[in-house]
Scaffold this motif. Structure first.
Motif, PDB file in Angstrom:
ATOM      1  N   CYS A 120      -2.755  -2.220  -4.495  1.00 46.42           N
ATOM      2  CA  CYS A 120      -1.476  -1.809  -5.079  1.00 46.42           C
ATOM      3  C   CYS A 120      -1.044  -0.463  -4.519  1.00 46.42           C
ATOM      4  O   CYS A 120      -1.812   0.499  -4.567  1.00 46.42           O
ATOM      5  CB  CYS A 120      -1.590  -1.695  -6.603  1.00 46.42           C
ATOM      6  SG  CYS A 120      -2.158  -3.199  -7.415  1.00 46.42           S
ATOM      7  N   LYS A 177       2.977   3.529  -7.507  1.00 46.20           N
ATOM      8  CA  LYS A 177       4.224   3.194  -8.194  1.00 46.20           C
ATOM      9  C   LYS A 177       4.727   4.406  -8.974  1.00 46.20           C
ATOM     10  O   LYS A 177       4.004   5.380  -9.169  1.00 46.20           O
ATOM     11  CB  LYS A 177       4.004   2.020  -9.157  1.00 46.20           C
ATOM     12  CG  LYS A 177       3.482   0.750  -8.486  1.00 46.20           C
ATOM     13  CD  LYS A 177       4.518   0.142  -7.571  1.00 46.20           C
ATOM     14  CE  LYS A 177       4.021  -1.173  -6.975  1.00 46.20           C
ATOM     15  NZ  LYS A 177       5.014  -1.780  -6.056  1.00 46.20           N
ATOM     16  N   GLU A 222       0.364  -5.528 -11.785  1.00 45.71           N
ATOM     17  CA  GLU A 222       0.642  -5.607 -10.353  1.00 45.71           C
ATOM     18  C   GLU A 222      -0.556  -6.207  -9.609  1.00 45.71           C
ATOM     19  O   GLU A 222      -0.393  -6.987  -8.666  1.00 45.71           O
ATOM     20  CB  GLU A 222       0.953  -4.202  -9.815  1.00 45.71           C
ATOM     21  CG  GLU A 222       1.299  -4.147  -8.339  1.00 45.71           C
ATOM     22  CD  GLU A 222       2.640  -4.771  -8.003  1.00 45.71           C
ATOM     23  OE1 GLU A 222       2.971  -4.840  -6.806  1.00 45.71           O
ATOM     24  OE2 GLU A 222       3.358  -5.200  -8.934  1.00 45.71           O
TER      25      GLU A 222
END
Length: 204
Positions: A120, A123, A175
């Motif tokens: 990931c 974010k 995610e």
């Protein structure tokens, strides 16, 4: 579609610098040079903000950068949390939350790599938790520096930061499962191919 540039760029250099700054920070803080440690941490925080800005503004995204950025965040946060917990044992519960969160994310990243998926990328919610982390710990260090440490204030700030870290973990988990189930080429990664590319670039 964003262009994947070469790994040798300003954002990646800033990320590596942030990783290196962990060493002088811990040395300074644990030896009582709190002012110097605060300056080092502020510089680390600025590199964290700047690398993302430069990458977005100049379109300098790389797969290496996507991997290094969260690692550098974890190293910095871990160094700060451990250093503060050594000086203020009351902060140990927060350190445990941090360790559990980061261990889960580390394992999750390893699982994705093993499955041939990209870990990931950082974010906004992860960045927000990081900013709160820096604000909270710089504040505690300033209280240390000016000798007006207040356990109640530190506890409230730590609780808020811990809440956002847990929220970030939950959202990153969502995610993680999305990427794990995804067949989108953008979510795939071939480590062998990446190493071959790196070797070819060195020869050029």
């Amino acid at each position: 579609m964003q262009i994947k540039n070469k790994n040798f760029n300003i954002p990646n250099a800033l990320t590596v610098l942030r990783m290196i700054l962990v060493i002088p920070f811990m040395i300074c803080y644990l030896n009582g040079y709190v002012k110097t440690a605060v300056v080092v941490l502020v510089i680390a925080g600025l590199t964290d903000a700047l690398d993302g800005f430069v990458a977005r503004h100049f379109n300098q995204f790389t797969e290496l950068g996507q991997v290094l950025d969260p690692i550098s965040d974890k190293l910095t946060q871990g160094a700060v949390a451990i250093s503060l917990a050594v000086r203020h044992p009351v902060l140990l519960p927060f350190l445990m939350i941090f360790v559990v969160k980061e261990c889960i994310m580390l394992v999750a990243g390893g699982v994705l790599l093993k499955k041939g998926k990209k870990p990931c990328a950082a974010k906004w919610y992860g960045k927000l938790a990081t900013v709160l982390f820096y604000v909270t710990f710089v504040t505690i260090m300033l209280m240390d520096m000016f000798r007006f440490y207040h356990a109640g204030t530190a506890a409230v700030m730590l609780l808020i930061t811990a809440a956002f870290m847990i929220l970030a973990l939950v959202l990153y988990a969502r995610e993680f499962f999305r990427i794990l189930k995804s067949n989108d080429p953008e979510d795939q990664i071939d480590l062998a191919e990446m190493m071959d590319k790196k070797k070819r670039l060195k020869k050029e």
